[in-house]
Enzyme design. Sequence first.
Site, mmCIF file in Angstrom:
data_model
loop_
_atom_site.group_PDB
_atom_site.id
_atom_site.type_symbol
_atom_site.label_atom_id
_atom_site.label_comp_id
_atom_site.label_asym_id
_atom_site.label_seq_id
_atom_site.Cartn_x
_atom_site.Cartn_y
_atom_site.Cartn_z
ATOM 1 N N LEU A 44 0.822 -1.211 0.000
ATOM 2 C CA LEU A 44 0.000 0.000 0.000
ATOM 3 C C LEU A 44 0.852 1.255 0.000
ATOM 4 O O LEU A 44 0.412 2.317 -0.433
ATOM 5 C CB LEU A 44 -0.916 0.006 1.232
ATOM 6 C CG LEU A 44 -1.929 -1.137 1.326
ATOM 7 C CD1 LEU A 44 -2.668 -1.081 2.653
ATOM 8 C CD2 LEU A 44 -2.912 -1.077 0.168
ATOM 9 N N GLY A 99 6.396 3.993 4.699
ATOM 10 C CA GLY A 99 6.719 5.136 5.525
ATOM 11 C C GLY A 99 8.181 5.108 5.927
ATOM 12 O O GLY A 99 8.987 4.332 5.394
ATOM 13 N N GLY A 100 8.520 5.956 6.894
ATOM 14 C CA GLY A 100 9.896 6.042 7.333
ATOM 15 C C GLY A 100 10.377 4.806 8.057
ATOM 16 O O GLY A 100 11.578 4.571 8.166
ATOM 17 N N PRO A 124 7.456 -0.754 5.070
ATOM 18 C CA PRO A 124 6.323 -0.838 4.144
ATOM 19 C C PRO A 124 5.028 -1.263 4.830
ATOM 20 O O PRO A 124 5.047 -1.882 5.897
ATOM 21 C CB PRO A 124 6.779 -1.905 3.147
ATOM 22 C CG PRO A 124 7.692 -2.784 3.943
ATOM 23 C CD PRO A 124 8.399 -1.873 4.915
ATOM 24 N N ASP A 126 4.198 13.393 15.466
ATOM 25 C CA ASP A 126 4.486 13.098 14.057
ATOM 26 C C ASP A 126 3.221 13.210 13.217
ATOM 27 O O ASP A 126 2.969 12.385 12.333
ATOM 28 C CB ASP A 126 5.099 11.706 13.922
ATOM 29 C CG ASP A 126 5.824 11.520 12.579
ATOM 30 O OD1 ASP A 126 6.175 12.543 11.959
ATOM 31 O OD2 ASP A 126 6.027 10.375 12.164
#
Length: 457
Positions: A153, A156-157, A160, A271
């Site tokens: 999908l 991110g940092g 996956p 965040d």
Amino acid sequence: MSACSTNCSCIAYAYDHRKHECLVWEGPLLNVKQLSEDDGYGNDFYLKLDPSESIMKGHKNTKVVGLLWAIIIPTVSFALVFSLLVYCARRKKELKRKGDNLLLLDLTIESNSSELTESSRHGDSRRGKVKMPLFSFASVSAATGNFSPGNKLGEGGFGPVYKGTLQRGDVAVKRLSRKSGQGWEELKNEAMLIATLQHKNLVRLLGCCIEGDEKILVYEYMPNKSLDFFIFDAEKRKILDWGKRIQIIQGVAQGLLYLHQYSRLRIIHRDLKASNILLDTDMNPKISDFGMARIFGGNESEANTSRIVGTQGYMSPEYLMQGVFSIKSDVFSFGVLLLEILSGRKNTGQLLGYAWELWSSDKGSDIVDPLLLVDMSSMSMVLRYINIALLCVQESAADRPTMSDVVAMLNNDSTVLPYPNEPGFLFVRSKVKANPISGVSDLSYLKNETDSIFEGR
């Protein structure tokens, strides 16, 4: 002894310590009474045996000892082997039961809300007691097609995210990358926080998987992915008309308000950004990714840290430059996010300065996404939201509103809004005007993709 050994009739001898004489027995040994009348001394009695009898006795003893060892060693060895087999069998069974089968997860059943509420009622001290469903790695791998690229999908940092297909629905599987900076503490932090927080605008965590080096979180599936998937794409952004954008803005504001004020634990997200706002089928927003979140005590208003975590462009100046964070840090991030939603532009450094320059020049409408200019009847509301966004990103944390104030301003059109002060970061074309903060001698890491530099005010 010599006298007895040379006398064939001698069958025993002893030395009487009291009388200082040697006693010798010849013939049948019927009485040794004279040895018992000793007062204070002990007498050793020596019995003479046939040499052959002594040897046979030694042989018999040797045979007995050998027989005992022949019995003991196999018995002990068998017992050890049997115990080891039993242990291995039990261990194997425990490992099989270590994780439930994710494929059989019933998505219609919510998490045990009564248990979670009871845990959250006692604050941070009982976070470790929250029970989280644990899934086996084999079932998670099966659900995602062995983490097939076709089921990916996004990423991110910290790793996956994959779509997982179950018998009763779909889930989102976040697989922490081994190369990422997020480890066990962050995973545990996220799992425990989401498990103890219940709100319609917070993503629901369904369970996790921890096997070997694998750290995986399983969430409810959001079919429309994340906000950044739409808002920063020229074509997909057309789906987000003014009504949907209001819906997203209001939902995120409500979720943050719950974290800051109405949850039993005061949470600072740290965040908040477009990629951490997930969208369900009806485009309702849900805040996700609590790996960097921080719990505040009842009387705490701010805290310091030497570890700056977050995403460039969303961090408040006091947090980025001094490591000071509070609920006002999240307010700043919300203000940036609000400007991105209204303008359709990503904050790579210029957005705050650009918005401030236009707003202070009475050209606020130039900030607005052209797609929203189709319906000019909503322009006054859009400009009001820009005003609110600029209030949230003011340089001083004390000047920024709380999320309670923000929600009130968003919902009450009649409330007169104050004029905002300058944002915390302004785009500068030449150099950084402000002196470097103590401990930060080089601000080159604040450069964005176009090599622009910010002014840290």
